[in-house]
Design a protein around this motif. Structure first.
Motif, PDB file in Angstrom:
ATOM      1  N   ILE A  95       0.841  -1.203   0.000  1.00 48.92           N
ATOM      2  CA  ILE A  95       0.000   0.000   0.000  1.00 48.92           C
ATOM      3  C   ILE A  95       0.878   1.256   0.000  1.00 48.92           C
ATOM      4  O   ILE A  95       0.639   2.203  -0.748  1.00 48.92           O
ATOM      5  N   GLY A  96       1.914   1.259   0.840  1.00 50.51           N
ATOM      6  CA  GLY A  96       2.812   2.418   0.912  1.00 50.51           C
ATOM      7  C   GLY A  96       3.540   2.664  -0.399  1.00 50.51           C
ATOM      8  O   GLY A  96       3.617   3.807  -0.878  1.00 50.51           O
ATOM      9  N   LEU A  97       4.077   1.595  -1.005  1.00 53.98           N
ATOM     10  CA  LEU A  97       4.801   1.739  -2.269  1.00 53.98           C
ATOM     11  C   LEU A  97       3.879   2.173  -3.403  1.00 53.98           C
ATOM     12  O   LEU A  97       4.258   2.994  -4.253  1.00 53.98           O
ATOM     13  N   CYS A  98       2.668   1.631  -3.427  1.00 58.05           N
ATOM     14  CA  CYS A  98       1.718   2.001  -4.479  1.00 58.05           C
ATOM     15  C   CYS A  98       1.325   3.472  -4.371  1.00 58.05           C
ATOM     16  O   CYS A  98       1.199   4.165  -5.392  1.00 58.05           O
ATOM     17  N   HIS A  99       1.149   3.948  -3.153  1.00 57.93           N
ATOM     18  CA  HIS A  99       0.781   5.352  -2.979  1.00 57.93           C
ATOM     19  C   HIS A  99       1.934   6.281  -3.366  1.00 57.93           C
ATOM     20  O   HIS A  99       1.717   7.281  -4.064  1.00 57.93           O
ATOM     21  N   LEU A 100       3.147   5.955  -2.931  1.00 54.00           N
ATOM     22  CA  LEU A 100       4.284   6.800  -3.282  1.00 54.00           C
ATOM     23  C   LEU A 100       4.535   6.763  -4.787  1.00 54.00           C
ATOM     24  O   LEU A 100       4.723   7.809  -5.434  1.00 54.00           O
ATOM     25  N   GLY A 101       4.534   5.557  -5.374  1.00 56.56           N
ATOM     26  CA  GLY A 101       4.750   5.428  -6.818  1.00 56.56           C
ATOM     27  C   GLY A 101       3.647   6.086  -7.626  1.00 56.56           C
ATOM     28  O   GLY A 101       3.912   6.778  -8.623  1.00 56.56           O
ATOM     29  N   GLY A 102       2.396   5.887  -7.203  1.00 57.51           N
ATOM     30  CA  GLY A 102       1.279   6.502  -7.913  1.00 57.51           C
ATOM     31  C   GLY A 102       1.312   8.013  -7.829  1.00 57.51           C
ATOM     32  O   GLY A 102       0.992   8.721  -8.799  1.00 57.51           O
ATOM     33  N   CYS A 103       1.724   8.528  -6.674  1.00 56.98           N
ATOM     34  CA  CYS A 103       1.826   9.976  -6.503  1.00 56.98           C
ATOM     35  C   CYS A 103       2.876  10.559  -7.452  1.00 56.98           C
ATOM     36  O   CYS A 103       2.622  11.565  -8.125  1.00 56.98           O
ATOM     37  N   PHE A 149      -1.612  11.229   0.228  1.00 55.83           N
ATOM     38  CA  PHE A 149      -1.328  10.969   1.641  1.00 55.83           C
ATOM     39  C   PHE A 149      -2.625  10.737   2.414  1.00 55.83           C
ATOM     40  O   PHE A 149      -2.688   9.860   3.284  1.00 55.83           O
ATOM     41  N   GLY A 150      -3.671  11.493   2.087  1.00 54.04           N
ATOM     42  CA  GLY A 150      -4.963  11.263   2.730  1.00 54.04           C
ATOM     43  C   GLY A 150      -5.475   9.856   2.467  1.00 54.04           C
ATOM     44  O   GLY A 150      -5.997   9.180   3.363  1.00 54.04           O
ATOM     45  N   SER A 151      -5.316   9.391   1.223  1.00 57.07           N
ATOM     46  CA  SER A 151      -5.721   8.026   0.874  1.00 57.07           C
ATOM     47  C   SER A 151      -4.899   6.995   1.646  1.00 57.07           C
ATOM     48  O   SER A 151      -5.434   5.986   2.123  1.00 57.07           O
ATOM     49  N   LEU A 152      -3.589   7.255   1.785  1.00 53.99           N
ATOM     50  CA  LEU A 152      -2.723   6.342   2.535  1.00 53.99           C
ATOM     51  C   LEU A 152      -3.180   6.246   3.984  1.00 53.99           C
ATOM     52  O   LEU A 152      -3.204   5.150   4.569  1.00 53.99           O
ATOM     53  N   VAL A 153      -3.549   7.368   4.571  1.00 51.62           N
ATOM     54  CA  VAL A 153      -4.047   7.372   5.954  1.00 51.62           C
ATOM     55  C   VAL A 153      -5.314   6.533   6.063  1.00 51.62           C
ATOM     56  O   VAL A 153      -5.456   5.695   6.972  1.00 51.62           O
ATOM     57  N   LEU A 154      -6.248   6.711   5.124  1.00 52.17           N
ATOM     58  CA  LEU A 154      -7.515   5.983   5.177  1.00 52.17           C
ATOM     59  C   LEU A 154      -7.299   4.475   4.990  1.00 52.17           C
ATOM     60  O   LEU A 154      -7.906   3.659   5.696  1.00 52.17           O
ATOM     61  N   PHE A 155      -6.440   4.095   4.026  1.00 47.28           N
ATOM     62  CA  PHE A 155      -6.155   2.678   3.806  1.00 47.28           C
ATOM     63  C   PHE A 155      -5.534   2.051   5.048  1.00 47.28           C
ATOM     64  O   PHE A 155      -5.910   0.943   5.452  1.00 47.28           O
ATOM     65  N   THR A 156      -4.583   2.744   5.650  1.00 47.40           N
ATOM     66  CA  THR A 156      -3.895   2.203   6.825  1.00 47.40           C
ATOM     67  C   THR A 156      -4.844   2.073   8.004  1.00 47.40           C
ATOM     68  O   THR A 156      -4.811   1.071   8.736  1.00 47.40           O
TER      69      THR A 156
END
Length: 438
Positions: A235-243, A265-272
């Motif tokens: 999830i973290g890598l996908c968010h950073l790469g997608g960003c 980052f907001g999406s990363l917070v919600l997923f986590t």
């Protein structure tokens, strides 16, 4: 104009004094930075003495343009916390341990592998995060292997602050200088050649400086691989790469970069938080990201922005621009802005320097043809100035503090001696690369 200059110079002098004498205090066993209090006092003094009005400050801080410092801080903190997220999972440590294993018994091989790893990670994250992440690991490994940590520590710091020029997201100074000029993610990639030349030169100079120390064989206990929660890592890598991917096409989609990073980052917070909820765990990971973020950067940048607004109002930045653009050729502008920004970063730190130079460049007369050269040269100075003296960047202040905490002796004189030996050739190479691409 005299009063404005006096307040500005006193603020910068106070900043220098705090950085060298008392950059932080201990509050309940935790280090709290106070270096930003000098610029804050200067900004308040500008307002209280009528050099700039509260309305003008509010207008500058909430303007619709991309140079708005609040938007830039949102972009920087969003990218920073996505990188911290991966670090908290142990992702960067995992990469470092694997590099260590590939080096076998050769310090020389480890030196080049570590320089390469830090360079690649810096391009896609940021220099500050890499410095904060890798410095403790290098200190720990060197103590375990009973080898000199200095070649690896200096190499790490130089690589992080050289390759941070490659993409616009690598350093907050890049973001600030380029956002106000409307430079897109892809337009900024012309910095790849200057960065590559500076990186190759800095790596070569570093090896020449430390080649004798790297001859001893490497005999270290094998470091254990950290355990990483795979779903959270993905999830973290996908968010950073997608960003980063969306940032690369933001100009085509007409999307502001600060909004993209904030949404990711907001999406990363919600997923986590969702994963934590289904696993019946508290979302400690997100909390640690917020705790580790360099929040002291916010009052520092905002205060310096107010100081520069006052300088701009009273014509100081326009006068400085006239002096720096006296050589009308591209080569002359590159040398003038590159050299002066490099030195200025080490007098007032690279973030205040970037705020000042952004204002100077925006005040250049239309049609001079050298605005672009001045802008990119200032980027070079803001990045490479970091390893000339510890004052050059916040990364230098944090790095020297970490060395003290780990008992690694490294004096101010040593920093300047190694820094000058690498920074001046790297600066020359980067400016030559800019002259080629411009």
């Amino acid at each position: 104009m005299t009063a404005v200059l006096v307040i500005f110079l006193l603020s910068c002098g106070g900043l220098l004094l705090l950085v060298f004498c008392k950059p932080a205090v201990s509050v309940r066993g935790r280090r709290v930075s106070i270096f930003w209090t000098a610029p804050l006092a200067g900004a308040l003094c500008m307002i209280l003495t009528g050099q700039i009005s509260p309305g003008e400050v509010a207008e500058g801080l909430t303007g619709a343009g991309e140079v708005n410092p609040l938007k830039i801080l949102v972009l920087f903190f969003s990218m920073t916390m996505m990188s911290v997220y991966l670090d908290e999972l142990g992702f960067f440590r995992l990469l470092a341990v694997r590099i260590l294993r590939r080096a076998g018994g050769s310090q020389r091989m480890l030196f080049f592998l570590l320089y390469g790893l830090v360079s690649v990670l810096t391009v896609f994250t940021s220099n500050d995060i890499i410095v904060l992440t890798f410095t403790p690991f290098i200190c720990h490994f060197a103590a375990s292997a009973r080898i000199d940590p200095v070649p690896y520590l200096v190499s790490e710091f130089v690589a992080a602050n050289t390759w941070s020029m490659a993409l616009i997201i690598g350093n907050p100074t890049n973001i600030y200088l380029m956002s106000g000029a409307g430079i897109s993610f892809w337009q900024y990639t012309l910095m790849l050649l200057p960065t590559g030349l500076a990186g190759a030169v800095s790596c070569g100079v570093l090896y020449l400086l430390f080649r004798r120390r790297l001859r001893a064989p490497l005999d270290a206990r094998e470091e254990s691989l950290p355990r990483i929660d795979r779903p959270t890592e993905i999830i973290g890598l996908c968010h950073l790469g997608g960003c980063i991917l969306l940032l690369s096409v933001s100009s085509f989609l007409n999307l502001p970069m600060w909004l993209i990073t904030c949404c990711f980052f907001g999406s990363l917070v919600l997923f986590t938080m969702g994963i934590s909820f289904f696993r019946h765990r508290a979302p400690y990971l997100i909390g640690r990201c917020f705790v580790r973020a360099p929040w002291d950067l916010a009052p520092f940048v905002l205060s310096m922005f107010v100081l520069v607004l006052a300088l701009e109002k009273h014509g100081v930045t326009a006068a400085l621009g006239d002096v720096l653009t006296s050589p009308r050729t591209v080569a002359g502008t590159l040398l003038s802005f590159g050299g002066s920004s490099f030195l200025a970063a080490n007098l007032v730190n690279n973030i205040p320097m970037s705020v000042l130079y952004r204002s100077v460049i925006s005040a250049l007369p239309a049609g001079t043809g050298n605005g672009t050269a001045a802008l990119y040269a200032a980027v070079v100075g803001s990045n490479l100035g970091a390893f000339f003296t510890p004052m050059g960047a916040l990364a230098g202040i944090m790095w020297t503090g970490q060395l003290r905490d780990h008992g690694v002796p490294f004096s101010f004189g040593s920093f300047v001696r190694y820094g000058a030996a690498v920074a001046i050739p790297a600066l020359t190479a980067a400016l030559l690369g800019l002259w080629i691409v411009l």
